[in-house]
Design a protein around this motif. Structure first.
Motif, short mmCIF file in Angstrom:
data_model
loop_
_atom_site.label_atom_id
_atom_site.label_comp_id
_atom_site.label_asym_id
_atom_site.label_seq_id
_atom_site.Cartn_x
_atom_site.Cartn_y
_atom_site.Cartn_z
N ALA A 70 -18.11 -6.64 -53.59
CA ALA A 70 -16.44 -5.98 -53.90
C ALA A 70 -17.21 -4.31 -54.60
O ALA A 70 -16.75 -3.49 -54.23
N THR A 71 -18.65 -4.83 -55.43
CA THR A 71 -18.97 -3.30 -55.33
C THR A 71 -19.01 -1.80 -54.29
O THR A 71 -18.79 -1.32 -54.41
N SER A 72 -19.73 -2.55 -53.00
CA SER A 72 -19.91 -2.29 -52.37
C SER A 72 -18.99 -1.15 -51.19
O SER A 72 -18.85 0.11 -51.74
N ALA A 73 -17.69 -2.30 -51.53
CA ALA A 73 -16.48 -1.29 -51.20
C ALA A 73 -16.02 -1.08 -51.95
O ALA A 73 -15.67 0.50 -51.50
N ALA A 74 -15.95 -1.04 -52.61
CA ALA A 74 -15.31 0.29 -54.18
C ALA A 74 -16.30 1.50 -54.32
O ALA A 74 -15.88 2.62 -54.59
N GLU A 75 -17.32 1.13 -53.63
CA GLU A 75 -18.18 2.80 -53.94
C GLU A 75 -18.19 3.63 -53.26
O GLU A 75 -18.05 4.65 -53.53
N HIS A 76 -17.17 3.61 -52.11
CA HIS A 76 -17.04 4.21 -50.82
C HIS A 76 -15.30 4.17 -51.44
O HIS A 76 -15.07 5.36 -50.04
N VAL A 77 -14.63 4.14 -51.77
CA VAL A 77 -13.19 4.55 -52.21
C VAL A 77 -13.18 6.16 -52.90
O VAL A 77 -13.45 5.55 -53.91
N ASP A 78 -13.03 6.64 -51.82
CA ASP A 78 -12.94 8.59 -52.63
C ASP A 78 -11.32 8.75 -51.88
O ASP A 78 -10.21 8.20 -51.55
N SER A 79 -10.79 10.08 -52.63
CA SER A 79 -9.81 10.25 -52.60
C SER A 79 -9.18 10.14 -51.20
O SER A 79 -8.02 10.64 -50.71
N THR A 80 -10.05 11.29 -50.06
CA THR A 80 -10.04 10.55 -49.41
C THR A 80 -9.75 9.14 -48.37
O THR A 80 -8.49 9.06 -47.72
N MET A 81 -10.19 8.28 -48.87
CA MET A 81 -9.58 7.21 -48.09
C MET A 81 -7.98 6.58 -49.15
O MET A 81 -6.83 5.99 -48.44
N LYS A 82 -8.22 7.08 -50.01
CA LYS A 82 -6.33 6.87 -51.08
C LYS A 82 -5.68 7.46 -50.39
O LYS A 82 -4.84 7.00 -49.90
N ALA A 110 -11.91 -1.51 -61.63
CA ALA A 110 -10.40 -2.26 -61.41
C ALA A 110 -10.57 -2.42 -59.44
O ALA A 110 -10.16 -3.36 -59.40
N LEU A 111 -10.82 -1.91 -58.99
CA LEU A 111 -10.36 -2.05 -57.60
C LEU A 111 -11.88 -3.87 -57.76
O LEU A 111 -11.59 -4.22 -56.39
N VAL A 112 -13.16 -2.80 -58.12
CA VAL A 112 -14.10 -4.64 -57.65
C VAL A 112 -13.27 -5.37 -58.67
O VAL A 112 -13.24 -6.65 -58.01
N SER A 113 -12.26 -5.98 -59.46
CA SER A 113 -12.41 -6.26 -60.39
C SER A 113 -10.53 -7.24 -59.34
O SER A 113 -10.86 -8.36 -59.01
N ALA A 114 -10.08 -6.34 -58.43
CA ALA A 114 -9.08 -6.94 -58.28
C ALA A 114 -9.60 -7.09 -56.34
O ALA A 114 -9.17 -8.81 -56.00
N LEU A 115 -10.23 -7.02 -55.98
CA LEU A 115 -10.93 -7.34 -54.66
C LEU A 115 -12.43 -9.44 -54.90
O LEU A 115 -11.99 -9.46 -54.40
N VAL A 116 -12.59 -8.85 -56.23
CA VAL A 116 -13.18 -10.08 -56.54
C VAL A 116 -12.33 -11.24 -56.83
O VAL A 116 -12.50 -12.81 -56.64
N ALA A 117 -10.98 -10.29 -57.36
CA ALA A 117 -9.83 -11.30 -57.65
C ALA A 117 -9.60 -12.90 -56.49
O ALA A 117 -8.88 -13.06 -56.44
N ALA A 118 -9.75 -11.26 -55.69
CA ALA A 118 -9.16 -11.49 -53.95
C ALA A 118 -10.21 -12.01 -53.33
O ALA A 118 -9.11 -12.72 -52.09
N GLY A 119 -10.79 -13.04 -53.91
CA GLY A 119 -12.04 -13.81 -52.81
C GLY A 119 -12.98 -12.75 -52.52
O GLY A 119 -13.91 -13.47 -51.57
N VAL A 120 -13.14 -11.89 -52.62
CA VAL A 120 -14.15 -11.08 -51.90
C VAL A 120 -15.60 -11.11 -53.46
O VAL A 120 -15.34 -11.08 -54.12
N PRO A 121 -16.90 -11.75 -52.29
CA PRO A 121 -18.04 -11.53 -52.94
C PRO A 121 -18.74 -10.50 -53.74
O PRO A 121 -18.16 -8.95 -54.04
N GLN A 122 -19.20 -10.59 -55.18
CA GLN A 122 -18.89 -9.16 -56.45
C GLN A 122 -20.15 -8.00 -54.97
O GLN A 122 -19.82 -7.12 -55.58
N PRO A 123 -21.15 -8.17 -54.65
CA PRO A 123 -21.96 -7.65 -54.12
C PRO A 123 -21.36 -6.46 -53.43
O PRO A 123 -21.50 -5.46 -53.13
#
Length: 238
Positions: A144-156, A129-142
């Motif tokens: 966006a995928t990298s960012a989503a990989e590091h969003v864990d419970s601590t970051m949330k 869901a985060l990758v999809s939202a980031l790409v829709a907001a203009g983040v390039p796919q690679p």
């Protein structure tokens, strides 16, 4: 004389890689906000004030003069830092984050700021869901995928605490903008879905900074316009 980069939400220090590769300097420091791809120090409550104090501490440990660059929440913290300590850095650049009493937080921020609702939103925030939202907001796919990989419970949890401490950040911090002394640069995407360019223009005016807006660019200017941003930064530093 290092350049220090401060990322925003929901990013990590990795968001600066494309831009750094285009700079003609190698004295680069990329900071990681506590809780964003790294641990949280004991007693750190993840409020905007705590992050400000953290940034002050990091900058004071770096031998200057410093060129400071921030995006999103990193921009808010950078501008706050140069407002409170006008001679802390040689230059500063910031964008994608309005420090304005008239600014109304975007929809996601309002949800995060609402108790219980924010927790429910974060629970549903899967990497897909985060990758999809980031790409829709203009983040390039690679990226966006990298960012989503590091969003864990601590970051949330960190994001929720930060945004809940910042409901009135604009009205609380705007008054100190007149104290900024260092030469500045405000960077903005003309299609930023979270804050209109007028807020960037006003921030630049209030801090006597130069304003650079990028056509057909969304929120993540360091990813979408890395080459142009590099040129703008090097012009500031020269």
């Amino acid at each position: 004389m290092p350049v220090v980069f401060v990322h925003g939400v929901p990013d990590t220090h990795r968001v600066w890689r494309a831009l750094i590769q285009r700079l003609r300097r190698d004295d680069v420091v990329t900071l990681s906000l506590p809780g964003f791809g790294c641990g949280i120090p004991a007693g750190f409550d993840c409020t905007k004030e705590a992050y400000c104090e953290w940034l002050f501490g990091e900058l004071r440990r770096i031998e200057g003069p410093i060129d400071l660059v921030g995006h999103d929440w990193g921009a808010l913290l950078a501008v706050r830092a140069v407002s409170l300590e006008p001679i802390l850095v040689r230059t500063w650049a910031a964008g994608g984050a309005p420090l304005d009493a008239e600014y109304e937080w975007h929809r996601a921020a309002k949800l995060w700021q609402t108790p219980e609702v924010g927790e429910q939103v974060m629970e549903k925030l899967t990497p897909e869901a985060l990758v999809s939202a980031l790409v829709a907001a203009g983040v390039p796919q690679p990226e966006a995928t990298s960012a989503a990989e590091h969003v864990d419970s601590t970051m949330k949890r960190s994001i929720l605490a930060l945004y809940r401490s910042a409901v009135r950040a604009g009205s609380e911090w705007e008054g100190d903008l007149s104290r900024v002394q260092a030469p500045g640069l405000v960077l903005w995407g003309e299609n930023d879905p979270y804050a209109a360019p007028v807020f960037g223009s006003r921030l630049a005016s209030r801090t006597r900074a130069r304003f650079a807006a990028f056509p057909a660019c969304s929120h993540w200017w360091q990813l979408e316009r890395a080459g142009e941003v590099a040129k703008e930064l090097e012009a500031l530093w020269s």
